[in-house]
Write a protein that holds these residues in place. Structure first.
Motif, PDB file in Angstrom:
ATOM      1  N   ARG A 282       0.831  -1.206   0.000  1.00  0.00           N
ATOM      2  CA  ARG A 282       0.000   0.000   0.000  1.00  0.00           C
ATOM      3  C   ARG A 282       0.867   1.259   0.000  1.00  0.00           C
ATOM      4  O   ARG A 282       0.498   2.276  -0.589  1.00  0.00           O
ATOM      5  N   PHE A 283       2.023   1.184   0.661  1.00  0.00           N
ATOM      6  CA  PHE A 283       2.963   2.308   0.633  1.00  0.00           C
ATOM      7  C   PHE A 283       3.474   2.527  -0.786  1.00  0.00           C
ATOM      8  O   PHE A 283       3.525   3.661  -1.276  1.00  0.00           O
ATOM      9  N   ILE A 284       3.849   1.428  -1.455  1.00  0.00           N
ATOM     10  CA  ILE A 284       4.335   1.543  -2.834  1.00  0.00           C
ATOM     11  C   ILE A 284       3.247   2.136  -3.721  1.00  0.00           C
ATOM     12  O   ILE A 284       3.510   3.027  -4.542  1.00  0.00           O
ATOM     13  N   ALA A 285       2.025   1.643  -3.556  1.00  0.00           N
ATOM     14  CA  ALA A 285       0.910   2.126  -4.381  1.00  0.00           C
ATOM     15  C   ALA A 285       0.671   3.616  -4.158  1.00  0.00           C
ATOM     16  O   ALA A 285       0.401   4.352  -5.120  1.00  0.00           O
ATOM     17  N   VAL A 308      -4.392   4.825  -9.505  1.00  0.00           N
ATOM     18  CA  VAL A 308      -5.451   4.654  -8.503  1.00  0.00           C
ATOM     19  C   VAL A 308      -6.052   3.258  -8.595  1.00  0.00           C
ATOM     20  O   VAL A 308      -6.317   2.598  -7.583  1.00  0.00           O
ATOM     21  N   ALA A 309      -6.260   2.784  -9.830  1.00  0.00           N
ATOM     22  CA  ALA A 309      -6.801   1.433 -10.012  1.00  0.00           C
ATOM     23  C   ALA A 309      -5.855   0.389  -9.429  1.00  0.00           C
ATOM     24  O   ALA A 309      -6.292  -0.588  -8.808  1.00  0.00           O
ATOM     25  N   ALA A 310      -4.550   0.573  -9.605  1.00  0.00           N
ATOM     26  CA  ALA A 310      -3.568  -0.364  -9.057  1.00  0.00           C
ATOM     27  C   ALA A 310      -3.608  -0.343  -7.526  1.00  0.00           C
ATOM     28  O   ALA A 310      -3.526  -1.390  -6.879  1.00  0.00           O
ATOM     29  N   ALA A 311      -3.745   0.850  -6.953  1.00  0.00           N
ATOM     30  CA  ALA A 311      -3.814   0.966  -5.493  1.00  0.00           C
ATOM     31  C   ALA A 311      -5.053   0.250  -4.952  1.00  0.00           C
ATOM     32  O   ALA A 311      -4.997  -0.446  -3.935  1.00  0.00           O
TER      33      ALA A 311
END
Length: 434
Positions: A282-285, A308-311
């Motif tokens: 989640r930090f990477i995203a 945003v979709a990847a997160a």
């Protein structure tokens, strides 16, 4: 004769460590404290004799099967597990019929646990409805996918939805330490070096079952479990990466600068290092989402959508599959045309506000909906842009103090080039040009 042989063979084969270490009471469950406190639905289920239906939604290895098993164990109910991967309508109905028969003959209730329930089609989920409606079973469905999209409404509306959170590093550490010490685990017969413990925590990625599987594999190789033993057991080298130290900041810095420099290969390398070291996905995203506006911006507006979709995907499915979504966003960000005009624009605007360049909102732009606003002159003379050609009308929008300030200065990169042309014409028109 065959049945006796099979039974003896089963007894001679020890259960996996993850199964042996499964908690027997709610107090033994590690993590998910928001679901286990006094007065929570799970507590009420355990303390009550009344059946109820639950959906447990969360990433892999967060304890969905464990919680179902604990409910069954503590309440002395039969535990029947069905995997939606392999079961069909016939299996579901057979399990329900057995549960009704047991309830009628002995009064004993059944916990019907359906793992991966989102894999059931509509007909299979429909088969569960009578048992849920009539409370023939305590139904518990486990899913890693959003049940609002994957479960039929009649079944979901008759059940309580509980969301499980990813286990923290401290949770995983506690799971491993308990497994090393307790008799039903390794029984203190092995030593686990601190560095090996931390390596197992990183490898687990918040998945308790995975951490115990790796620990068991290492224990089969040596009495003294070191980093080298863990590496050999799971065939994964220990990535030297301290999430609280220099490596964390150096790698994330190199990751961002590689995307900014459009080197997709280098960015993917740093992404892989972070994922393998157990960095919070989640930090990477979040860093990718920031990058999409800070370094790409209007040069490719779809980049933010991808980020945003990847997160959201990472939040939904977790690792390891989530690394594919992260890689998707990283490649998009790295190869997109770059512009920092957006971050410069908001930076300049914030800078002026902090200097005191604020001023009064022009009267014709003020809110005119409340009683008495008209007497104050609010909204008077406002020109509605949709009433004019091209949806544009010349009037003052900014406070007088910053009326001539220019914040957004678009580049000529990618999709921002036509935006720059349009903004130049609009700005010129609004500021009094021809």
């Amino acid at each position: 004769m065959d049945s006796l042989f099979d039974s003896a063979a089963e007894e001679a084969t020890p259960q996996p460590l993850a199964v042996r270490m499964r908690p027997r009471t709610l107090d033994e469950v590690i993590g998910q404290r928001h679901l286990l406190g006094s007065g929570t639905p799970l507590r009420r289920l355990v303390e009550s004799e009344a059946p109820m239906s639950l959906f447990l939604w969360g990433p892999p290895g967060t304890g969905k099967t464990t919680l179902a098993y604990v409910v069954s164990n503590v309440t002395k109910r039969r535990f029947v597990e069905i995997s939606a991967v392999s079961a069909g309508v016939k299996d579901v109905r057979a399990a329900i019929d057995d549960a009704r028969r047991e309830l009628g003959m002995t009064g004993r209730q059944t916990v019907l646990f359906v793992d991966e329930v989102h894999r059931f089609n509509k007909a299979q989920q429909d088969a569960l409805l009578p048992a849920v409606e009539n409370r023939w079973v305590t139904f518990i469905g486990a899913t890693t996918e959003n049940p609002y999209f994957s479960v039929i409404s009649p079944l979901l509306s008759r059940s309580l939805l509980l969301t499980l959170e990813s286990l923290t590093d401290d949770d995983i550490r506690a799971v491993l330490e308990r497994a090393v010490a307790e008799p039903r685990g390794l029984g203190g017969r092995h030593t686990l070096a601190p560095e090996a413990l931390e390596h197992l925590v990183r490898l687990a990625g918040g998945d308790a079952r995975r951490s115990l599987t790796y620990l068991e594999a290492a224990a089969l190789l040596a009495q003294d479990i070191t980093v080298e033993v863990v590496e050999k057991a799971v065939d994964k080298a220990a990535v030297r990466y301290d999430r609280q130290g220099d490596q964390h900041y150096d790698v994330i810095s190199a990751f961002i600068k590689s995307m900014r420099g459009s080197d997709a290969d280098a960015a993917l390398h740093y992404l892989a290092r972070m994922v393998e070291a157990g960095e919070d996905p989640r930090f990477i995203a979040r860093r990718i989402v920031i990058f999409a506006s800070e370094d790409v911006g209007m040069a490719d507006p779809t980049c933010l959508q991808t980020a945003v979709a990847a997160a959201q995907a990472v939040q939904l499915i977790g690792l390891p599959e989530g690394q594919i979504n992260l890689a998707h966003a990283v490649i998009h960000c790295a190869l997109a045309p770059k512009s920092n005009a957006v971050v410069k624009a908001i930076g300049a605007a914030v800078g002026d506000v902090r200097k005191g360049l604020i001023g009064q909102v022009p009267g014709h732009l003020r809110d005119a909906h409340y009683p008495g606003a008209a007497k104050l002159g609010h909204g008077g003379g406002y020109k509605y842009p949709h009433d004019f050609e091209h949806g544009l009308v010349r009037q003052d929008y900014a406070p007088e103090q910053v009326r001539e300030r220019r914040y957004y200065e678009p580049t000529r990169h990618g999709a921002e080039a036509p935006v720059a042309d349009r903004w130049a014409k609009i700005r010129d028109f609004l500021r009094g040009g021809s």
